[in-house]
Design a protein around this motif. Structure first.
Motif, PDB file in Angstrom:
ATOM      1  N   ASP A  23      42.918   0.118  28.576  1.00 33.84           N
ATOM      2  CA  ASP A  23      42.589  -0.958  29.489  1.00 33.84           C
ATOM      3  C   ASP A  23      43.658  -1.051  30.576  1.00 33.84           C
ATOM      4  O   ASP A  23      44.839  -0.976  30.281  1.00 33.84           O
ATOM      5  N   PHE A  39      40.041   2.129  24.072  1.00 38.08           N
ATOM      6  CA  PHE A  39      39.967   1.792  25.486  1.00 38.08           C
ATOM      7  C   PHE A  39      41.366   1.747  26.053  1.00 38.08           C
ATOM      8  O   PHE A  39      42.239   1.054  25.515  1.00 38.08           O
ATOM      9  N   GLY A  88      40.989  -7.670  27.591  1.00 37.10           N
ATOM     10  CA  GLY A  88      41.195  -6.230  27.691  1.00 37.10           C
ATOM     11  C   GLY A  88      42.553  -5.821  27.164  1.00 37.10           C
ATOM     12  O   GLY A  88      42.709  -4.773  26.540  1.00 37.10           O
ATOM     13  N   ASP A 110      37.052  -6.573  28.338  1.00 38.12           N
ATOM     14  CA  ASP A 110      37.541  -7.114  29.599  1.00 38.12           C
ATOM     15  C   ASP A 110      36.416  -7.971  30.128  1.00 38.12           C
ATOM     16  O   ASP A 110      35.538  -7.511  30.835  1.00 38.12           O
ATOM     17  N   ASN A 134      33.229  -1.936  31.545  1.00 41.48           N
ATOM     18  CA  ASN A 134      33.447  -1.489  30.165  1.00 41.48           C
ATOM     19  C   ASN A 134      32.248  -0.705  29.673  1.00 41.48           C
ATOM     20  O   ASN A 134      32.361   0.365  29.089  1.00 41.48           O
ATOM     21  N   LEU A 180      40.183   2.215  34.021  1.00 42.59           N
ATOM     22  CA  LEU A 180      39.700   1.848  32.691  1.00 42.59           C
ATOM     23  C   LEU A 180      39.261   3.133  32.029  1.00 42.59           C
ATOM     24  O   LEU A 180      38.297   3.758  32.448  1.00 42.59           O
ATOM     25  N   SER A 219      38.025   0.187  37.483  1.00 41.68           N
ATOM     26  CA  SER A 219      37.628  -1.206  37.314  1.00 41.68           C
ATOM     27  C   SER A 219      38.414  -2.041  38.327  1.00 41.68           C
ATOM     28  O   SER A 219      39.343  -1.547  38.938  1.00 41.68           O
ATOM     29  N   ARG A 249      42.118  -6.535  23.253  1.00 42.37           N
ATOM     30  CA  ARG A 249      40.924  -5.945  22.626  1.00 42.37           C
ATOM     31  C   ARG A 249      40.704  -6.532  21.236  1.00 42.37           C
ATOM     32  O   ARG A 249      40.498  -5.806  20.270  1.00 42.37           O
ATOM     33  N   TYR A 265      32.047   3.383  28.775  1.00 42.65           N
ATOM     34  CA  TYR A 265      31.659   3.771  27.417  1.00 42.65           C
ATOM     35  C   TYR A 265      30.426   4.671  27.452  1.00 42.65           C
ATOM     36  O   TYR A 265      30.385   5.726  26.813  1.00 42.65           O
TER      37      TYR A 265
END
Lengths: 184, 446, 209
Positions: free
Chosen positions: B409, B407, B443, B102, B109, B390, B385, B446, B113
């Motif tokens: 998103d 992810f 996002g 994203d 992001n 997210l 986010s 991906r 993570y």
């Protein structure tokens, strides 16, 4: 192509070349081909601080028919590749391509099944601009280099001569993997 | 070359009827041809390359006149295989991949993570407070820059050109701060598992304070232009209606969910990174339309500024604390510095690993070549986010590389609601509705 | 699961002997009661609302502060309806596929994170299917947002969701062969050329694992 192709080589042609080059470079209109992160930096380059309007380029034409520069900004996936080619074909000559960013130039950090490893697999590229993403100033530097290139472009018989020379040089050139540089 | 296989041919027969490819040519003859078929429903492709579709989104519209009867989204034009790529890199290198998903909110992001990895490692309690506050600071600055792009491009697509210039002007100020702190304007890879990669430079806090003051003043330009503007309101009020039930079953989060009146913000209900220690409000609207989401985004800018000010005050008190976790077997070892020949490891660090400490050398070697090992298990972490929730689903098999990184998103889910929002409205309203969802195709695909 | 060797690529002339290492990796196993925090309430409520609890739930794992319910695929839709309506897990945050080629008979897993807004709780459902028979009932009727997620999981892993309104590829081009995120699908990069040398893509390189 046009009138300029029918002119004989010589003094008249070189004057026309200079004039045509000057006109073309000063009125490049980019086509919107922003794909990913580089597109945001391209928009920032069109914004207020790094102003592309100083080159007359702030009008990003949505229709490829009206554009003459395609800035491929971002990673081109395999699904997007035919679309890219179609947009390029729909642009009218003369047209130029800037591969903006590492992903457009060579696939960038994404060496995998989904990304085309360099947009020159699909369209002929005039300027490669590295960076991830390149700063707006780097994009402007690429545009300026493109301006110089357009300024000195040949027309008519001169152009055909140059194209033949470049092709011959490319055919006889040593491939990259056969070049033994400092590593070998 | 038969006409069936030529992709640029003007018309071809399919099982659904005649398909016309409009690639130039005479518009009048095309209209007579279409008129002859007596079809009232027309399927139009708003292709992946379009100025108003927020990136490479393909919308297939079935139209009856100007009214849209069906909208289908075609996505996948930016699919990069990032999730598979991370399985071949170690955990820290994954940050550089994940940050480009994203691309308007890279720090979110990265933080999601890294929070997931820290939960798998079990060091969530060991992250220093200074690192956590820096993460919050960077995330809120990122929220401002992301909302600026959302507002600017949304306004541009609806025809308002000046907000685009204003928003990008403010965004440049935020990007200046990012550049001062992390070295890059976008895709910084600044947040690493264990903390952040390096500390703030000395004059960063003063610059942030000045930027906040500047931004507070300049946000008023946009507000004066658009809030209460009758043309803007005519284009955005009642458009893109999605009520609470629809939003929840579609899994929509973020400003779109808050525009239905539900005050669901992960920073308040499931706080992470110390968000419970900051004073800010959750902005909602109850009109469920584009105008409500627009107002939410404008107000969230002010709330982010509040959080940034509080974060800067906290950072002043925490000066001198390390920004990486203390466990040397996880902490990224090196500090970068700008030398005579470019950016590289700082000379102090090299002096230490080559001259003073054998252990530091071993740690540096193992961490940079192999990476740290994460015990096996799976975890799902979520952050709020600018577009919604997210979420990161991380699976580790005990090795130095992720086994699976997925992810969730927010734009992927939010974009599904386009059909619910737009069917029955006019074509022009689709643009507004998609702009209010604020999808970022990096996002989504991906 | 077990990990073989200490280097990334195979067949590259590694004479160190570390290539023969076989390390077994233990994933967290089923947990015993009491589960801790709100997980006991969730488990109790589910048992009360769903009498066939013992058939449907194959295992309960509490790990890193999160609850995972391993569910039998036949009972998945029933359990999903009960979780949504009785236990108030209104939002499903998508489907994540994982491919474990070592777990013979249960290679493909589909993971559904669930969120309860009323109770502010999170749990996870996990369904395992074998490679040859990769069918899972679709949860689009329960949570409409799973539509695209199931398409993505089908596209990337080949899990077929029975009952999905339109199960087609979503991220890859429509005529792509293969399912990219499975472990037996190569990363698909090309060698990077330098002058006189070539660097293979990450899945073929010699690197420490």
């Amino acid at each position: 192509m046009g009138l300029e192709e029918k002119l004989p080589s010589g003094l008249v042609l070189s004057t026309v070349e200079k004039l045509a080059g000057y006109m073309r470079k000063n009125s490049l209109w980019p086509a919107t081909f922003g794909l990913a992160c580089c597109a945001i930096e391209m928009m920032a380059a069109g914004g207020g601080r790094y102003d592309l309007a100083r080159f007359g380029m702030e009008v990003f034409r949505a229709s490829p028919r009206q554009a003459d520069l395609m800035i491929v900004a971002g990673r081109v996936s395999n699904k997007m590749a035919p679309v890219l080619r179609q947009i390029y074909d729909q642009m009218a000559a003369p047209k130029w391509v800037i591969a903006m960013g590492a992903c457009a130039s060579s696939g960038g950090m994404f060496n995998n099944y989904a990304i085309v490893q360099g947009v020159d697999h699909i369209v002929p590229v005039d300027i490669y601009l590295p960076g991830c993403p390149p700063r707006p100033e780097a994009l402007m530097d690429a545009i300026l280099k493109l301006h110089e290139k357009i300024n000195t472009e040949k027309l008519g018989p001169n152009r055909e001569k140059i194209i033949k020379e470049v092709e011959l040089a490319a055919m006889n050139a040593k491939p990259t993997h056969a070049m033994k540089g400092l590593l070998a | 070359m038969t006409r069936l296989t030529d992709p640029y041919a003007s018309s071809r027969e399919t099982t659904e009827g005649t398909v016309f490819s409009v690639t130039g040519g005479d518009w009048d003859s095309l209209v007579t041809e279409i008129g002859a078929t007596k079809e009232e429903r027309v399927v139009v492709n708003m292709g992946p390359q379009h100025p108003s579709t927020h990136g490479v989104l393909r919308l297939v519209l079935e139209l009856e006149g100007e009214t849209v009867t069906e909208v289908r989204c075609g996505i996948g034009y930016l699919h990069t295989g990032i999730e598979k790529n991370t399985e071949y890199r170690n955990w820290t290198q994954g940050v550089t991949f994940v940050t480009r998903m994203d691309y308007l909110s890279p720090l979110f992001n990265e933080t999601a993570y890294c929070l997931g990895i820290e939960r798998l490692l079990g060091i969530s309690g060991d992250i220093t407070e200074r690192a956590t506050v820096i993460r919050v600071l960077m995330m809120e600055l990122n929220r401002i820059s992301s909302h600026m792009v959302a507002l600017g491009t949304g306004a541009l697509e609806l025809g308002a050109l000046s907000p685009m210039i204003f928003c990008f002007r403010e965004r440049e100020k935020v990007l200046d701060v990012f550049e001062m702190i992390s070295g890059l304007r976008m895709n910084m890879a600044y947040v690493r598992p264990g903390g952040v990669v390096q500390d703030l430079p000395d004059d960063a806090l003063a610059k942030i304070r000045a930027t906040v003051k500047d931004l507070r003043h300049s946000f008023k330009d946009n507000e004066k232009l658009l809030v209460g503007n009758s043309i803007w309101m005519k284009r955005t009020e009642g458009i893109g209606y999605l009520d609470l039930a629809g939003a929840i079953t579609l899994g929509v989060t973020g400003p779109v969910l808050r525009s239905t009146g539900l005050a669901w913000d992960l920073r308040k209900v499931q706080p992470y990174c110390g968000y419970e220690n900051y004073n800010f409000d959750v902005i909602t609207a109850d009109t469920c339309d584009v105008y409500g989401r627009f107002l939410i985004r404008i107000s969230e800018l002010e709330q982010s500024l509040r959080i940034i000010e509080q974060a800067v005050d906290k950072l002043e008190k925490l000066a001198g604390q390390p920004v990486m976790v203390a466990d040397k077997k996880i902490a990224w070892p090196a500090q970068l510095s700008l030398g005579g020949d470019g950016l590289g490891n700082s000379l102090d660090h090299i002096r230490e690993i080559m001259g003073t400490s054998m252990e530091s050398l071993i740690h540096h070697f193992k961490l940079v070549t192999e990476g740290f090992r994460v015990p096996a298990g799976q975890v799902y972490t979520a952050v709020e986010s600018p577009r919604g929730e997210l979420g990161v689903h991380l699976v580790s098999d005990g090795g130095t590389r992720p086994y699976r990184v997925h992810f969730r998103d927010p734009s992927f889910n939010n974009l599904q609601s386009t059909s619910a929002m737009c069917e029955g409205s006019m074509i022009a309203d689709i643009v507004g509705a998609v702009a209010s969802i604020d999808p970022v195709m990096g996002g989504v695909d991906r | 699961m077990s990990e073989k060797g200490a280097f990334g690529a195979h067949g590259t002339g590694d004479t160190s002997g570390y290539g023969g290492l076989v390390k077994s990796k233990a994933t967290p196993g089923s947990s015993e009661r009491p589960y801790g925090s709100y997980f006991d309430d969730v488990a109790d409520n589910l048992e009360r609302a769903y009498p066939d609890f013992a058939d449907a739930i194959e295992g309960v794992v509490i790990d890193r502060g999160e609850l995972t319910l391993h569910i039998n695929r036949e009972k998945l839709v029933e359990v999903a309806f009960i979780l949504r309506d009785k236990l108030k897990f209104e939002m499903c945050l998508g489907v994540s596929g994982v491919h474990y080629p070592d777990q013979i008979g249960r290679e493909l897993h589909a993971v559904y994170p669930l969120l309860s807004i009323t109770n502010n709780q999170r749990i996870r459902l996990e369904v395992s299917v074998a490679d040859g028979d990769a069918h899972i009932p679709s949860l689009v009727e329960v949570w409409a947002g799973n539509n695209w997620h199931e398409r993505e999981t089908f596209d990337m892993f080949g899990i077929i969701f029975d009952g999905h309104p339109a199960l087609t590829r979503i991220l890859m081009p429509d005529d792509w062969q293969g399912h990219p995120q499975r472990k037996d699908y190569p990363l698909g990069g090309i060698d990077v050329e330098y002058k006189g040398a070539v660097i293979p893509p990450p899945d073929n390189r010699r690197s420490y694992k």
